[in-house]
Design a protein around this motif. Structure first.
Motif, PDB file in Angstrom:
ATOM      1  N   GLY A   1     -12.504   9.116  10.102  1.00 15.17           N
ATOM      2  CA  GLY A   1     -12.738   9.047  11.540  1.00 15.17           C
ATOM      3  C   GLY A   1     -14.200   8.783  11.851  1.00 15.17           C
ATOM      4  N   GLU A   2     -14.434   8.212  13.002  1.00 13.27           N
ATOM      5  CA  GLU A   2     -15.812   8.005  13.440  1.00 13.27           C
ATOM      6  C   GLU A   2     -16.552   9.344  13.456  1.00 13.27           C
ATOM      7  N   GLY A   3     -17.777   9.346  12.936  1.00 13.13           N
ATOM      8  CA  GLY A   3     -18.566  10.568  12.901  1.00 13.13           C
ATOM      9  C   GLY A   3     -18.316  11.425  11.689  1.00 13.13           C
ATOM     10  N   ALA A   4     -17.502  10.942  10.719  1.00 13.70           N
ATOM     11  CA  ALA A   4     -17.273  11.715   9.491  1.00 13.70           C
ATOM     12  C   ALA A   4     -18.594  11.907   8.758  1.00 13.70           C
ATOM     13  N   ASP A   5     -18.690  13.008   8.029  1.00 16.36           N
ATOM     14  CA  ASP A   5     -19.931  13.341   7.318  1.00 16.36           C
ATOM     15  C   ASP A   5     -20.413  12.160   6.474  1.00 16.36           C
ATOM     16  N   SER A   6     -21.617  11.710   6.721  1.00 18.89           N
ATOM     17  CA  SER A   6     -22.131  10.505   6.065  1.00 18.89           C
ATOM     18  C   SER A   6     -22.347  10.709   4.574  1.00 18.89           C
TER      19      SER A   6
ATOM     20  N   ALA B   1       0.842  -1.194   0.000  1.00 21.13           N
ATOM     21  CA  ALA B   1       0.000   0.000   0.000  1.00 21.13           C
ATOM     22  C   ALA B   1       0.873   1.237   0.000  1.00 21.13           C
ATOM     23  N   ILE B   2       0.330   2.323  -0.552  1.00 22.20           N
ATOM     24  CA  ILE B   2       0.961   3.633  -0.489  1.00 22.20           C
ATOM     25  C   ILE B   2      -0.014   4.556   0.224  1.00 22.20           C
ATOM     26  N   ALA B   3       0.480   5.327   1.186  1.00 20.76           N
ATOM     27  CA  ALA B   3      -0.396   6.140   2.034  1.00 20.76           C
ATOM     28  C   ALA B   3      -0.055   7.615   1.904  1.00 20.76           C
ATOM     29  N   VAL B   4      -1.107   8.428   1.842  1.00 26.06           N
ATOM     30  CA  VAL B   4      -0.960   9.886   1.856  1.00 26.06           C
ATOM     31  C   VAL B   4      -2.059  10.461   2.735  1.00 26.06           C
ATOM     32  N   GLY B   5      -1.862  11.705   3.149  1.00 25.75           N
ATOM     33  CA  GLY B   5      -2.908  12.421   3.850  1.00 25.75           C
ATOM     34  C   GLY B   5      -3.815  13.131   2.872  1.00 25.75           C
ATOM     35  N   VAL B   6      -4.999  13.509   3.332  1.00 25.95           N
ATOM     36  CA  VAL B   6      -5.958  14.161   2.436  1.00 25.95           C
ATOM     37  C   VAL B   6      -5.420  15.490   1.917  1.00 25.95           C
ATOM     38  N   GLY B   7      -4.551  16.149   2.679  1.00 22.68           N
ATOM     39  CA  GLY B   7      -3.967  17.405   2.210  1.00 22.68           C
ATOM     40  C   GLY B   7      -3.212  17.230   0.907  1.00 22.68           C
ATOM     41  N   THR B   8      -2.529  16.100   0.758  1.00 25.04           N
ATOM     42  CA  THR B   8      -1.811  15.817  -0.488  1.00 25.04           C
ATOM     43  C   THR B   8      -2.784  15.629  -1.640  1.00 25.04           C
ATOM     44  N   ILE B   9      -3.896  14.972  -1.383  1.00 21.86           N
ATOM     45  CA  ILE B   9      -4.907  14.784  -2.431  1.00 21.86           C
ATOM     46  C   ILE B   9      -5.465  16.140  -2.865  1.00 21.86           C
ATOM     47  N   LEU B  10      -5.768  16.990  -1.909  1.00 22.79           N
ATOM     48  CA  LEU B  10      -6.358  18.289  -2.225  1.00 22.79           C
ATOM     49  C   LEU B  10      -5.366  19.207  -2.938  1.00 22.79           C
ATOM     50  N   ALA B  11      -4.099  19.145  -2.549  1.00 28.34           N
ATOM     51  CA  ALA B  11      -3.101  20.052  -3.128  1.00 28.34           C
ATOM     52  C   ALA B  11      -2.539  19.559  -4.455  1.00 28.34           C
ATOM     53  N   ASP B  12      -2.297  18.244  -4.567  1.00 26.17           N
ATOM     54  CA  ASP B  12      -1.563  17.708  -5.715  1.00 26.17           C
ATOM     55  C   ASP B  12      -2.412  16.882  -6.670  1.00 26.17           C
TER      56      ASP B  12
ATOM     57  N   VAL C   1      -4.006   4.340  -0.109  1.00 28.14           N
ATOM     58  CA  VAL C   1      -4.680   4.609   1.159  1.00 28.14           C
ATOM     59  C   VAL C   1      -4.621   6.107   1.443  1.00 28.14           C
ATOM     60  N   VAL C   2      -5.769   6.702   1.702  1.00 30.37           N
ATOM     61  CA  VAL C   2      -5.850   8.127   2.028  1.00 30.37           C
ATOM     62  C   VAL C   2      -6.323   8.268   3.466  1.00 30.37           C
ATOM     63  N   PHE C   3      -5.515   8.926   4.298  1.00 31.89           N
ATOM     64  CA  PHE C   3      -5.921   9.234   5.669  1.00 31.89           C
ATOM     65  C   PHE C   3      -6.700  10.551   5.642  1.00 31.89           C
ATOM     66  N   ASP C   4      -7.988  10.452   5.923  1.00 29.76           N
ATOM     67  CA  ASP C   4      -8.902  11.566   5.676  1.00 29.76           C
ATOM     68  C   ASP C   4      -9.975  11.561   6.768  1.00 29.76           C
ATOM     69  N   SER C   5      -9.666  12.162   7.900  1.00 32.55           N
ATOM     70  CA  SER C   5     -10.546  12.054   9.068  1.00 32.55           C
ATOM     71  C   SER C   5     -11.960  12.547   8.793  1.00 32.55           C
ATOM     72  N   ALA C   6     -12.117  13.589   7.964  1.00 36.40           N
ATOM     73  CA  ALA C   6     -13.435  14.201   7.738  1.00 36.40           C
ATOM     74  C   ALA C   6     -14.024  13.883   6.369  1.00 36.40           C
ATOM     75  N   ALA C   7     -13.430  12.897   5.660  1.00 36.46           N
ATOM     76  CA  ALA C   7     -13.943  12.491   4.347  1.00 36.46           C
ATOM     77  C   ALA C   7     -13.989  13.659   3.357  1.00 36.46           C
TER      78      ALA C   7
ATOM     79  N   HIS D   1      -7.965  14.093  14.361  1.00 35.09           N
ATOM     80  CA  HIS D   1      -7.468  13.207  13.316  1.00 35.09           C
ATOM     81  C   HIS D   1      -7.838  11.759  13.619  1.00 35.09           C
ATOM     82  N   VAL D   2      -7.609  10.893  12.651  1.00 35.39           N
ATOM     83  CA  VAL D   2      -7.863   9.481  12.894  1.00 35.39           C
ATOM     84  C   VAL D   2      -6.781   8.927  13.816  1.00 35.39           C
ATOM     85  N   ASP D   3      -7.142   7.889  14.547  1.00 31.88           N
ATOM     86  CA  ASP D   3      -6.182   7.198  15.399  1.00 31.88           C
ATOM     87  C   ASP D   3      -5.282   6.359  14.486  1.00 31.88           C
ATOM     88  N   LEU D   4      -4.048   6.803  14.310  1.00 31.72           N
ATOM     89  CA  LEU D   4      -3.162   6.142  13.355  1.00 31.72           C
ATOM     90  C   LEU D   4      -2.865   4.704  13.754  1.00 31.72           C
ATOM     91  N   SER D   5      -2.645   4.465  15.032  1.00 33.19           N
ATOM     92  CA  SER D   5      -2.345   3.097  15.476  1.00 33.19           C
ATOM     93  C   SER D   5      -3.505   2.164  15.167  1.00 33.19           C
TER      94      SER D   5
END
Length: 374
Positions: A254-259, A196-207, A226-232, A281-285
């Motif tokens: 993350g739990e409670g992200a906009d449905s 897997a390759i992982a990035v944060g949502v900021g990278t998706i939005l910027a690049d 894999v995109v780490f995106d706590s708020a979808a 943020h999401v719990d990374l562990s």
């Protein structure tokens, strides 16, 4: 068989095992070489790595290739042959049936279903067994499997391309080429070697990156994205989704992200993984444990600064590929590791290799306890 022969053939087993990195999860990519006496000295009569998808395992493929010449031969294998019935029969039993005289094993398998039992079964059958040759290399090659078995999470590799003035990008701008073309090709090979390759949502939005392996002929080796995106916040129109039919995408929210936003991502084809939050943020562990439970063993963390900093702060990085490039970013640069640079990793990591690729310097670092583990 001389000590030099042993080293040579174990090196061959390690090399062929590495060819399957990123292609065999959830199983490790093991290398096996069967060597029989020849007129002019020992000769390889069978060799294999774990097949794509994890089955069949390396040992039965190599033994089948050797055929009758496996009787009385020596088998070199990078990981202890399995001893339990899973989706395939035990590899230890295959070695016994083939009649090998000796087995040279780099490391024992940390899988509790094996953990020395495979070696014991070989010994009980009268096969000579030597364990430990090539152990350091095997531990690095099989780090994903070892981490998943012993820590319940994937092995995490952080890649950072850093400019001459210490930045990995410029705030408010899209993707900026920092490393040279040779380094970029090497980085795509790293992608292919991970599950897997992982990035944060900021990278998706910027690049808006594709995050695929774009080396000639290796598109099919692209890992799970894999995109780490706590708020979808990932847009369903992102480039990631253009080829989702062949290269899957998993969004960690993350739990409670906009449905509604989560549903839109699922409709675009993304697999959604919901994990607990750790503040905003999401719990990374928790996310990494969930990835391991899905069979992911090796993850390449590519961006951006926020995810890199969070992973390092949480002590979840095991390996670092740090690329120093002569490019200068200038004012407004984004600094990695909270602006502390490579020196911030000195306490937890050791440098295992420094090499020049094109105009760039690559420093390969490894977590100390991982590199020293037995």
């Amino acid at each position: 068989m001389s000590a030099a022969d042993d080293r040579r053939f174990m090196a061959a087993a390690l090399a062929i095992g590495r060819q399957g990195l990123g292609r065999t999860s959830p199983n490790p990519s093991v290398g096996a070489v069967v060597v029989a006496p020849g007129t002019d000295g020992p000769v390889i009569v069978g060799l294999a790595r774990t097949a794509d998808g994890g089955r069949p395992h390396a040992e039965p493929i190599a033994l089948d290739a050797a055929g009758a010449r496996a009787a009385g031969a020596t088998m070199y294998v990078t990981l202890e042959p399995c001893s339990h019935h899973g989706k395939t029969p035990p590899c230890a039993d295959a070695a016994i049936r083939a009649g090998i005289r000796r087995a040279v094993v780099a490391i024992e398998d940390p899988n509790p279903l094996v953990a020395g039992v495979g070696v014991a079964r070989l010994l009980e059958a009268g096969i000579e067994v030597d364990v430990g040759l090539g152990a350091a290399e095997a531990r690095r090659d099989l780090a994903g499997h070892i981490s998943r078995m012993t820590r319940g999470r994937p092995h995490m590799c952080l890649k950072l391309a850093v400019s001459a003035d210490g930045a990995i990008g410029r705030r408010g701008e899209g993707q900026i080429a920092i490393s040279g073309p040779a380094s970029r090709a090497r980085a795509h090979l790293l992608r292919a070697e991970c599950d897997a390759i992982a990035v944060g949502v900021g990278t998706i939005l910027a690049d808006d990156p594709a995050l695929t392996c774009r080396l000639p002929g290796m598109t099919a080796c692209s890992p799970l994205r894999v995109v780490f995106d706590s708020a979808a916040r990932t847009p369903p129109t992102a480039r990631l989704f253009a080829d989702i039919a062949t290269v899957p995408v998993l969004v960690v929210v993350g739990e409670g992200a906009d449905s509604a936003r989560t549903a839109a991502l699922a409709a675009a084809g993304a697999d959604i993984l919901v994990v607990p939050r750790d503040g905003a943020h999401v719990d990374l562990s928790a996310a990494l444990v969930a990835l391991a439970q899905r069979g992911i063993t090796r993850v390449l963390v590519e961006g951006g600064a926020g995810l890199a900093d969070a992973m390092v702060a949480a002590d979840l990085i095991d390996e670092v590929q740090w690329i120093d490039a002569p490019t200068r970013i200038g004012p407004g640069g984004t600094l990695p590791i909270a602006g502390r640079g490579l020196a911030a990793l000195a306490e937890r990591f050791e440098i295992i290799q420094v090499e020049t690729i094109g105009d760039d310097r690559w420093t390969h670092l490894w977590r100390r306890e991982c590199s020293q583990a037995s």
